[in-house]
Design an enzyme around this catalytic site. Structure first.
Site, PDB file in Angstrom:
ATOM      1  N   HIS A  44       0.720  -1.188  -0.019  1.00 26.19           N
ATOM      2  CA  HIS A  44      -0.136  -0.147   0.150  1.00 26.19           C
ATOM      3  C   HIS A  44       0.814   1.266   0.113  1.00 26.19           C
ATOM      4  O   HIS A  44       0.804   2.319  -0.647  1.00 26.19           O
ATOM      5  CB  HIS A  44      -0.856   0.076   1.280  1.00 26.19           C
ATOM      6  CG  HIS A  44      -1.794   1.160   1.426  1.00 26.19           C
ATOM      7  ND1 HIS A  44      -3.119   1.319   0.853  1.00 26.19           N
ATOM      8  CD2 HIS A  44      -1.582   2.302   1.752  1.00 26.19           C
ATOM      9  CE1 HIS A  44      -3.565   2.506   1.018  1.00 26.19           C
ATOM     10  NE2 HIS A  44      -2.720   3.212   1.644  1.00 26.19           N
ATOM     11  N   GLU A  45       1.777   1.462   1.239  1.00 25.51           N
ATOM     12  CA  GLU A  45       2.580   2.774   0.870  1.00 25.51           C
ATOM     13  C   GLU A  45       3.658   2.263  -0.121  1.00 25.51           C
ATOM     14  O   GLU A  45       4.040   3.852  -0.637  1.00 25.51           O
ATOM     15  CB  GLU A  45       3.389   2.485   2.387  1.00 25.51           C
ATOM     16  CG  GLU A  45       2.483   2.473   3.363  1.00 25.51           C
ATOM     17  CD  GLU A  45       1.560   3.658   3.495  1.00 25.51           C
ATOM     18  OE1 GLU A  45       1.916   4.792   2.869  1.00 25.51           O
ATOM     19  OE2 GLU A  45       0.553   3.573   4.318  1.00 25.51           O
TER      20      GLU A  45
ATOM     21  N   HIS B  58       2.040   4.552  -2.826  1.00 23.74           N
ATOM     22  CA  HIS B  58       2.272   5.958  -2.612  1.00 23.74           C
ATOM     23  C   HIS B  58       3.853   6.497  -2.976  1.00 23.74           C
ATOM     24  O   HIS B  58       3.781   7.481  -3.497  1.00 23.74           O
ATOM     25  CB  HIS B  58       1.980   6.200  -0.956  1.00 23.74           C
ATOM     26  CG  HIS B  58       0.679   6.182  -0.841  1.00 23.74           C
ATOM     27  ND1 HIS B  58      -0.625   6.676  -1.616  1.00 23.74           N
ATOM     28  CD2 HIS B  58      -0.094   5.599   0.245  1.00 23.74           C
ATOM     29  CE1 HIS B  58      -1.623   6.294  -0.738  1.00 23.74           C
ATOM     30  NE2 HIS B  58      -1.559   5.753   0.305  1.00 23.74           N
TER      31      HIS B  58
END
Length: 419
Positions: free
Chosen positions: A18-19, A22
């Site tokens: 998920h990160e 980003h």
């Protein structure tokens, strides 16, 4: 111990990817990413590569990418400050020492008259006993040094807020998107390892000591009729068996080209308040790259739909908050799934990944979906909302999320110990 390892691996993978979404999109947009963190709270482990510090933190409740311009606290160089400057061979400032200047004997100490570390990148000031104002050009990757800790400056063109609306949107939406990609990859791997389900009226694996095994059914048998009803798909087979728990059914199957008649009494299973029949067989599967890719898309879409339906029931009151699970509940569920085998654990991880992606897309403050809502408002009104007001909304939202997590965790603990 195996459950702890499984939980750490699953949690770590979900948050990491998920990160990572980003981080990758932010870096592609030219945003300075100061920290990539798994977990919150005190640092357990960290290392720096290029401009980013990679950390693992103590509390396993999420993660974050700290981008320039989004920092909760910034260090300013203001007029009147006495600072030390270290220059490179091009006479550009590469280090700005704010205190403990005596540890840097080669630094040029000045009293700041004016400074701009965002746009014009300069510092002007007077050296001791000098009356001439000197102006120093600051390198775009210069660092501020305070108490021995170095923090890279963030020129405006490296800050999150300087990027176009599209670039910022992609950097935020990339996190949840990576959770769906991770789920797809896991389901694809399961298809390659286990095989992908096929919608045919043919038996896959038969469970030992099940009604199917006791009646003599074997893997590969093709079912033609159940209680006189013609069946041609696996869905037909499941639908008939589900509605006849503990009722004897007549099966006509074909094995090696020979028709065989058998009588089978489905067992009874329950899910919540629903009772349904089972005979202990798995659907037929096939192995192949194309079928595995299709399985990845099909399973990802199916579980996305199921989770969205579940969330809609929560909103409409058909689903109680007491039924939600936090880290403790997820750990307990992971323990139960881990006991059924690695493939089921992989499938569980994929479902959790989809769940994380969907939750983060909800239009709530402090979540990615909340950020995207502010971007939508910005697109409509033609200018961004005041950063301080937006920050306050996200802070309040984060506080409520933490409160909700405490409530859910308490419910998890009570549910587990009351079992």
């Amino acid at each position: 111990m195996n459950t702890v390892i499984a939980f750490v691996i699953i949690f770590g993978a979900l948050v990491f990817f998920h990160e990572l979404g980003h981080l990758v999109l932010a870096k592609r947009a030219g945003i300075l990413c100061r920290e990539f963190a798994i977990g919150f709270g005190p640092k357990v482990f960290s290392f720096k590569r290029d401009e980013t510090i990679y950390t693992i933190r103590l509390l396993p409740i999420g993660g974050f990418v700290r981008m320039a311009g989004e920092d909760p606290e910034t260090i300013d160089v203001k007029p009147g400050y006495h600072i030390g400057l270290l220059l490179n061979n091009a006479n550009e400032v590469i280090k700005i020492i704010l205190n403990n200047k005596d540890k840097y004997p080669n630094a040029r100490v000045i009293e700041v008259e004016e400074a701009d570390l965002e746009k014009q990148l300069f510092i002007a000031g007077y050296e001791q006993d000098e009356e001439k104002l000197e102006r120093f050009t600051v390198h775009e990757k210069a660092v501020l040094v305070i108490d021995g800790q170095e923090t890279q400056i963030a020129p405006y063109n490296r800050q999150f807020g300087s990027k176009t609306l599209l670039q910022r949107t992609l950097a935020i939406i990339a996190g949840p998107a990576m959770n769906f990609v991770l789920a797809f990859v896991i389901f694809l791997l399961l298809g390659l390892l286990q095989g992908s389900p096929v919608n045919e009226a043919r038996l896959g694996e038969v469970v030992e000591n099940s009604p199917a095994a006791e009646a003599g059914l074997q893997q590969g048998d093709v079912i033609q009729t159940i209680d006189g009803v013609d069946v041609s798909t696996w869905e037909d087979v499941v639908e008939i068996i589900r509605v006849h728990p503990e009722e004897e059914l007549s099966f006509t199957i074909v094995r090696d080209g020979t028709p065989i008649d058998l009588m089978i009494t489905p067992g009874k299973s329950t899910s919540g308040e629903e009772t349904y029949g089972v005979i202990g067989v798995y659907s037929p599967v096939e192995k192949g790259i194309l079928s595995s890719i299709q399985n990845g898309f099909t399973q990802t879409f199916y579980w996305t739909k199921e989770i969205v339906i579940g969330l809609s029931k929560l909103i409409t009151g058909q689903f109680s908050i007491d039924m939600l699970s936090g880290p403790v509940g997820i750990y307990d569920a992971t323990d139960q799934v881990a006991q059924t085998g690695v493939y089921n654990l992989m499938r569980w991880g994929a479902i959790l990944s989809i769940n994380l992606g969907i939750i983060n897309l909800l239009p709530l403050p402090a979540l990615d979906g909340g950020r995207l809502m502010f971007f939508l408002v910005e697109a409509v009104r033609g200018k961004p909302i005041d950063r301080q007001k937006e920050g306050l909304v996200h802070f309040i939202g984060f506080a409520f999320l933490m409160l909700l997590m405490l409530v859910v965790t308490w419910n998890d603990i009570q549910r587990i110990f009351n079992m």
